[in-house]
Design an enzyme around this catalytic site. Sequence first.
Site, PDB file in Angstrom:
ATOM      1  CG  HIS A  14       1.076   0.166   0.534  1.00 17.41           C
ATOM      2  ND1 HIS A  14       1.011  -0.414   1.787  1.00 17.41           N
ATOM      3  CD2 HIS A  14       1.274  -0.863  -0.338  1.00 17.41           C
ATOM      4  CE1 HIS A  14       1.180  -1.718   1.685  1.00 17.41           C
ATOM      5  NE2 HIS A  14       1.337  -2.025   0.397  1.00 17.41           N
ATOM      6  CB  SER A  15      -2.546  -1.350   1.401  1.00 14.86           C
ATOM      7  OG  SER A  15      -3.393  -2.393   1.788  1.00 14.86           O
ATOM      8  CE1 TYR A  16      -9.017   2.843   5.154  1.00 17.01           C
ATOM      9  CE2 TYR A  16      -7.041   3.770   6.170  1.00 17.01           C
ATOM     10  CZ  TYR A  16      -8.426   3.761   6.009  1.00 17.01           C
ATOM     11  OH  TYR A  16      -9.198   4.672   6.682  1.00 17.01           O
TER      12      TYR A  16
ATOM     13  N   GLY B 218      -4.612   3.883  -0.529  1.00 15.62           N
ATOM     14  CA  GLY B 218      -5.175   4.224  -1.826  1.00 15.62           C
ATOM     15  C   GLY B 218      -6.580   4.765  -1.705  1.00 15.62           C
TER      16      GLY B 218
ATOM     17  CG  HIS C 264      -0.082  -5.982   0.217  1.00 15.58           C
ATOM     18  ND1 HIS C 264      -0.987  -5.573  -0.738  1.00 15.58           N
ATOM     19  CD2 HIS C 264      -0.374  -5.261   1.332  1.00 15.58           C
ATOM     20  CE1 HIS C 264      -1.798  -4.663  -0.237  1.00 15.58           C
ATOM     21  NE2 HIS C 264      -1.438  -4.456   1.020  1.00 15.58           N
TER      22      HIS C 264
END
Length: 282
Positions: free
Chosen positions: A112-114, A116, A261
């Site tokens: 998720h987010s960072y 990734g 998000h």
Amino acid sequence: MTNIFSTKRGAKRRILTVAAGIAAVASLAVTGLAGASSASATQAKPAKPTVVIVHGAWTDASSFTDVEKILTKDGYPVLDFANPLRSLKGDSEYLASFLTTRTTGPVVLVGHSYGGAVISEAALSDPDVKSLVYVDAFVPAEGESLLDLLNSAGPVDPTQLFDTIPYPGAPEGDVDLYLKKDAFGPGFANGLSKAEQASYYAKQRPITFGAVNEKASATQSWKTLPSWYVAGTQDASIPLALQLKMADRAGSTVTEVKAGHLAMVKEPKKVAKVIETAATSK
């Protein structure tokens, strides 16, 4: 004088007792063989891949709680990686070590987010990783940082977004970044209830400025591994256009969900379905 009839009756009882014992042993042997055969058949059934979840900045693994419940109910082993959020290189190397020591058999990595960016760097360290799932995630190419990607979608003013806190042992000029309260709800947790926003804000995990400004290496696993991407159409942290651009570049199969998000909080069933699709793909 010995009674011959009594002696014969005693011998007959002993013979019957021995016969009964032999029959019992034979029955146990047959049952044991059948059980062994059954156990062998059970062991021969392919195990489902382990799902390793890598959270991003300003949240933790608890944001995947409802997704994990679905996966576990469906028979998938799930492990949460405690992402240090210190540096892209260091966090990726730690994930590589985690995969080596804590998993066996096929693995699906979810970022998720960072997170990734972290799974993209680490996945090729373990040949058991079979697929990648990105959830509202950064998927950088070689030489790109998270800030580079965000700035490509429009200027970002860190002073409006972050509270900065020095941390012990930091490289010169580096700081921890916490999302300001005014930015957290509408920018990071939009679409969730006020109570959920308050809860996630209170337990947010900081990331270093160095990590979000660090360039991705040449070892990007999305170049060779199949990937899936869950894109929140209402994401106010990573614009939808940027998400789709990164997903297209990675060749990811895209699922759009009406969420911000934290799509895994808002739409856990849809996120879990994408993960299971990745897990069952050939």
